[in-house]
Design an enzyme around this catalytic site. Sequence first.
Site, PDB file in Angstrom:
ATOM      1  N   GLU A 169       9.090  23.266  67.734  1.00 14.45           N
ATOM      2  CA  GLU A 169       8.688  24.380  68.607  1.00 14.45           C
ATOM      3  C   GLU A 169       7.176  24.473  68.540  1.00 14.45           C
ATOM      4  OE1 GLU A 169      11.007  28.010  68.079  1.00 14.45           O
ATOM      5  OE2 GLU A 169      12.603  27.032  69.239  1.00 14.45           O
TER       6      GLU A 169
ATOM      7  N   GLU B 276      14.222  21.805  75.589  1.00 16.99           N
ATOM      8  CA  GLU B 276      13.821  22.073  76.971  1.00 16.99           C
ATOM      9  C   GLU B 276      13.375  20.792  77.670  1.00 16.99           C
ATOM     10  OE1 GLU B 276      11.331  25.930  77.313  1.00 16.99           O
ATOM     11  OE2 GLU B 276      11.269  25.354  75.203  1.00 16.99           O
TER      12      GLU B 276
ATOM     13  N   ASP C  93       8.452  35.560  63.797  1.00 16.02           N
ATOM     14  CA  ASP C  93       8.352  34.647  64.920  1.00 16.02           C
ATOM     15  C   ASP C  93       8.863  35.372  66.164  1.00 16.02           C
ATOM     16  OD1 ASP C  93       7.752  32.338  66.247  1.00 16.02           O
ATOM     17  OD2 ASP C  93       9.537  31.249  65.601  1.00 16.02           O
TER      18      ASP C  93
ATOM     19  N   THR D 232       8.347  25.227  58.272  1.00 19.33           N
ATOM     20  CA  THR D 232       7.489  25.693  59.355  1.00 19.33           C
ATOM     21  C   THR D 232       6.088  25.178  59.023  1.00 19.33           C
ATOM     22  OG1 THR D 232       8.817  27.710  59.551  1.00 19.33           O
ATOM     23  CG2 THR D 232       6.657  27.713  60.620  1.00 19.33           C
TER      24      THR D 232
ATOM     25  N   TYR E  67      24.015  31.550  64.492  1.00 16.90           N
ATOM     26  CA  TYR E  67      23.072  32.615  64.868  1.00 16.90           C
ATOM     27  C   TYR E  67      23.702  33.902  65.389  1.00 16.90           C
ATOM     28  CZ  TYR E  67      23.018  32.513  69.975  1.00 16.90           C
ATOM     29  OH  TYR E  67      23.343  32.651  71.287  1.00 16.90           O
TER      30      TYR E  67
ATOM     31  N   THR F  66       8.011  29.560  70.919  1.00 17.00           N
ATOM     32  CA  THR F  66       7.693  28.349  71.669  1.00 17.00           C
ATOM     33  C   THR F  66       6.950  28.674  72.959  1.00 17.00           C
ATOM     34  OG1 THR F  66       9.757  27.455  70.851  1.00 17.00           O
ATOM     35  CG2 THR F  66       8.716  26.260  72.648  1.00 17.00           C
TER      36      THR F  66
ATOM     37  N   TYR G  74       9.190  35.446  70.641  1.00 15.01           N
ATOM     38  CA  TYR G  74       9.939  34.706  71.672  1.00 15.01           C
ATOM     39  C   TYR G  74       9.256  35.085  72.975  1.00 15.01           C
ATOM     40  CZ  TYR G  74      14.605  33.251  73.604  1.00 15.01           C
ATOM     41  OH  TYR G  74      15.664  32.638  74.227  1.00 15.01           O
TER      42      TYR G  74
ATOM     43  N   GLU H 291       3.952  26.252  68.930  1.00 15.52           N
ATOM     44  CA  GLU H 291       3.584  27.671  68.900  1.00 15.52           C
ATOM     45  C   GLU H 291       2.160  27.848  68.390  1.00 15.52           C
ATOM     46  OE1 GLU H 291       6.419  30.145  66.926  1.00 15.52           O
ATOM     47  OE2 GLU H 291       8.148  28.956  67.547  1.00 15.52           O
TER      48      GLU H 291
ATOM     49  N   ARG I 295      23.373  30.121  78.695  1.00 16.45           N
ATOM     50  CA  ARG I 295      24.216  31.049  79.463  1.00 16.45           C
ATOM     51  C   ARG I 295      24.056  30.711  80.947  1.00 16.45           C
ATOM     52  NH1 ARG I 295      21.093  34.029  76.118  1.00 16.45           N
ATOM     53  NH2 ARG I 295      19.806  34.596  77.895  1.00 16.45           N
TER      54      ARG I 295
ATOM     55  N   GLN J 202      21.593  26.049  64.069  1.00 16.45           N
ATOM     56  CA  GLN J 202      21.248  27.334  64.688  1.00 16.45           C
ATOM     57  C   GLN J 202      22.355  27.831  65.619  1.00 16.45           C
ATOM     58  OE1 GLN J 202      17.609  27.021  66.931  1.00 16.45           O
ATOM     59  NE2 GLN J 202      17.681  29.128  67.664  1.00 16.45           N
TER      60      GLN J 202
ATOM     61  N   ARG K  82      18.891  22.553  65.948  1.00 14.30           N
ATOM     62  CA  ARG K  82      19.612  23.264  67.012  1.00 14.30           C
ATOM     63  C   ARG K  82      21.099  23.368  66.751  1.00 14.30           C
ATOM     64  NH1 ARG K  82      15.486  25.964  69.110  1.00 14.30           N
ATOM     65  NH2 ARG K  82      13.833  24.571  69.823  1.00 14.30           N
TER      66      ARG K  82
ATOM     67  N   LYS L  99      16.223  27.418  61.025  1.00 11.22           N
ATOM     68  CA  LYS L  99      14.764  27.521  61.132  1.00 11.22           C
ATOM     69  C   LYS L  99      14.081  27.526  59.766  1.00 11.22           C
ATOM     70  CE  LYS L  99      14.440  28.971  65.628  1.00 11.22           C
ATOM     71  NZ  LYS L  99      13.492  28.428  66.635  1.00 11.22           N
TER      72      LYS L  99
ATOM     73  N   ASP M   7       7.503  25.426  64.498  1.00 14.35           N
ATOM     74  CA  ASP M   7       8.696  26.069  63.939  1.00 14.35           C
ATOM     75  C   ASP M   7       9.864  25.101  64.093  1.00 14.35           C
ATOM     76  OD1 ASP M   7      10.409  28.064  62.987  1.00 14.35           O
ATOM     77  OD2 ASP M   7      10.854  28.725  65.017  1.00 14.35           O
TER      78      ASP M   7
ATOM     79  N   HIS N 210       9.879  29.750  78.299  1.00 11.13           N
ATOM     80  CA  HIS N 210      10.770  29.292  77.225  1.00 11.13           C
ATOM     81  C   HIS N 210      12.052  30.123  77.178  1.00 11.13           C
ATOM     82  CE1 HIS N 210      12.164  27.907  73.326  1.00 11.13           C
ATOM     83  NE2 HIS N 210      12.133  29.138  72.852  1.00 11.13           N
TER      84      HIS N 210
END
Lengths: 432, 432
Positions: A210, A379, A137, A268, A255, A365, A139, A212, A153, A251, A248, A264, A244, A144
């Site tokens: 997600e 999001e 997968d 799927t 992670y 995503t 990114y 995708e 962050r 994760q 959260r 995850k 996916d 996204h």
Amino acid sequence: MSVAAEQSTTDPALQSWLPVSPESDFPIQNLPFGCFLAADGTPHLGVAIGDRIVDLHAVAVEGFFDDCCGRALLQATTLNAFLGAGADVWSPVRRRLWDLLRVGGDARLRNGRIERMLVKRDGAALRVPMEIGDYVDFYSSIEHATNLGRLFRPDAEPLLPNWKWLPVGYHGRSATIVIDGTPIRRPCGQRKAPGASAPEFGPSRRLDIELELGFTVGPGNELGRPIAIGNAANHIFGFVLVNDWSARDIQAWEYQPLGPFLGKSFATTISPWIVTLEALEPFRVPATRQDPAPLDYLALERNSSYDIHLAADLQTRRMHERGVPPKRISQSTFGGIYWTAAQQLAHATVNGAVTRPGDLFASGTISGSGTGTQGSLIELTWNGERPIQLPDGESRTFLEDGDEVTLRGWCETQGARRIGFGMARGRVEPAT
Amino acid sequence: MSVAAEQSTTDPALQSWLPVSPESDFPIQNLPFGCFLAADGTPHLGVAIGDRIVDLHAVAVEGFFDDCCGRALLQATTLNAFLGAGADVWSPVRRRLWDLLRVGGDARLRNGRIERMLVKRDGAALRVPMEIGDYVDFYSSIEHATNLGRLFRPDAEPLLPNWKWLPVGYHGRSATIVIDGTPIRRPCGQRKAPGASAPEFGPSRRLDIELELGFTVGPGNELGRPIAIGNAANHIFGFVLVNDWSARDIQAWEYQPLGPFLGKSFATTISPWIVTLEALEPFRVPATRQDPAPLDYLALERNSSYDIHLAADLQTRRMHERGVPPKRISQSTFGGIYWTAAQQLAHATVNGAVTRPGDLFASGTISGSGTGTQGSLIELTWNGERPIQLPDGESRTFLEDGDEVTLRGWCETQGARRIGFGMARGRVEPAT
């Protein structure tokens, strides 16, 4: 075949002698490949057209493909061998199917034992059509990645320094890839509240989607022999929708530093019908211009993407019970993705890694920049701060038990017949 | 069988009528499973003893397993079906093998067509014995995780907050798992020098090893049905050596935020012979005491590990050419690993993820706390600051072309016959 040889299999004027409704995802211009359980309970390969499935096993028995494809490839219980055979086999099979199905074409199917060769799609038990050796997968949507960077962050540059230089990706769990309609059991796991001294165990409270697309590998490559970017398209069979599903809270706690794992790997969902590159050809668009220019092994003179519309619909249990139709919560497009499928495949093999027929590479995503174009709830709701309003006074931040999410994808452009991807659905069941 | 039923298959006094040298990794107490190419070029399952392989296919043809295992399981070309059959089949097959091979046991093999049933191990072409659906690599040695934390985050706590609460892990690429002896092509990829404005592409300059053990899944679990920790041992068939070759420069640039990808996916070497849990039983030791106590789903009243010695040997091209034997660069033990196999499997499925027979779960690099006990060059040389001195004046920080690394593992304890894992070797070839 002289007429056929001159016509494109995606000509928008083409009609099938089979009735196909104008809004069907599966006109004769599409002809996506899948796998279904035949009446005797064995898996058969099939191709969707209108509300029917062409039973490739049964048609192969009649010998209609004998001059373009060995019967064993079409009578297998998975697509893997056919995928591994490459475009020299895919194209003649597609063209033969098209000729057997079009008005004015090869009449053998129409005049043959149709009841054996054409199965009703409605009610057919569909299966993941290939054995998926490895699942990656990516990114690859800049919107996204930027959104998640801002959420997690807030005081730093949203994109990490490597993001514009390489398609960031990770390996997912191939065993847990499921077909459209498979119930999604809410996963349990560890999560840690901010400020808590210890994690706790329980059902995820931040279950997300997600939105995708993924591509299926055709012929693979050998150990130590990377797939050059200019050759990548020869190794890609087609695309499916991918959801996916993501927990959260699990994760976020797990992670660091090795990436997503249990957040995850519980499910799927993919759509059942693989839409081929040939069917997507009319919808090819130039890829996003990349700045900085990618390193040579990721550079294509004419890097291209596909103009594919994507959407996610949500129906809560209450909406379902009251007959309220699903609400569209996200609408996005694939065409502007920053890292293309060719770049993803060239990158994933540049170190010599092996790919095998049936491997799945998902985009990550796909989000856009406007309101309602984000491909995940984290999001869309900005980490839960802005709930999505639903009919009947309900709202959602993350998914609740009984919620059903349906992903859809389709292509439409002037001068081409609309084609679609079908659906990738999943309803959330309570944790055990 | 009355005598056999009372004796342990791991009794140190047991002898085989086949000659087995005292230092062999494969006495009758071991009987590890693998796969080799038979004279006709087809893969046969086999069991190693001394310098021979028992050809399970050929022995099954004779009917010697008919009362304990369907012939199809032993005549398959991979171990997967046998693995999926579980301990109710593994144990009787092991006991029958033991009885056929021991002094004073079932004489049918000894008196049978031995030349068909026993193959020379030296020179046999060995294969990865199972199709590996999913491959997970953990990070379960506290010494290793602490070392890497100190190296990469010198001003912070070396262990991240989640490390003592869950076995951190990630999915690797199963397609690129190779058997002992497969050449390791130096991978190319992106790396970025500190302070450089852009990454560059080229062969890795920081090629490393990771000394690990991995376990093979026996019976899998269904979607949404976690494997309870108390039941985990029933889902584990046995262990192999794992060298998770790592390109540290590629890894360092790519791994944020989704974890290792191309820095690890170019090759993972495993040893050919799966040492079963039954053979390892005499070497069971109490697991490391965990503080904080793990959450309930990771807690076992008597959590146990195995006292397995591990070592990595290095031979440069020059050493090879001059006949200088390999130098032992690392010696470690598995027994003290923080997160045990049972905990890893319970954790990996607690969200409902599926496992399948043949899945591989690796431990992560196994490091100790003393000098020379670290399982990777980045630790042994402290990020390249302290080169390893080799005979003839050579030294190494990371691997150079022509270097061969051999991993070994063995168990020895008072009152038990020493057993071993064979080797996981790989020689570095230049990048293409």
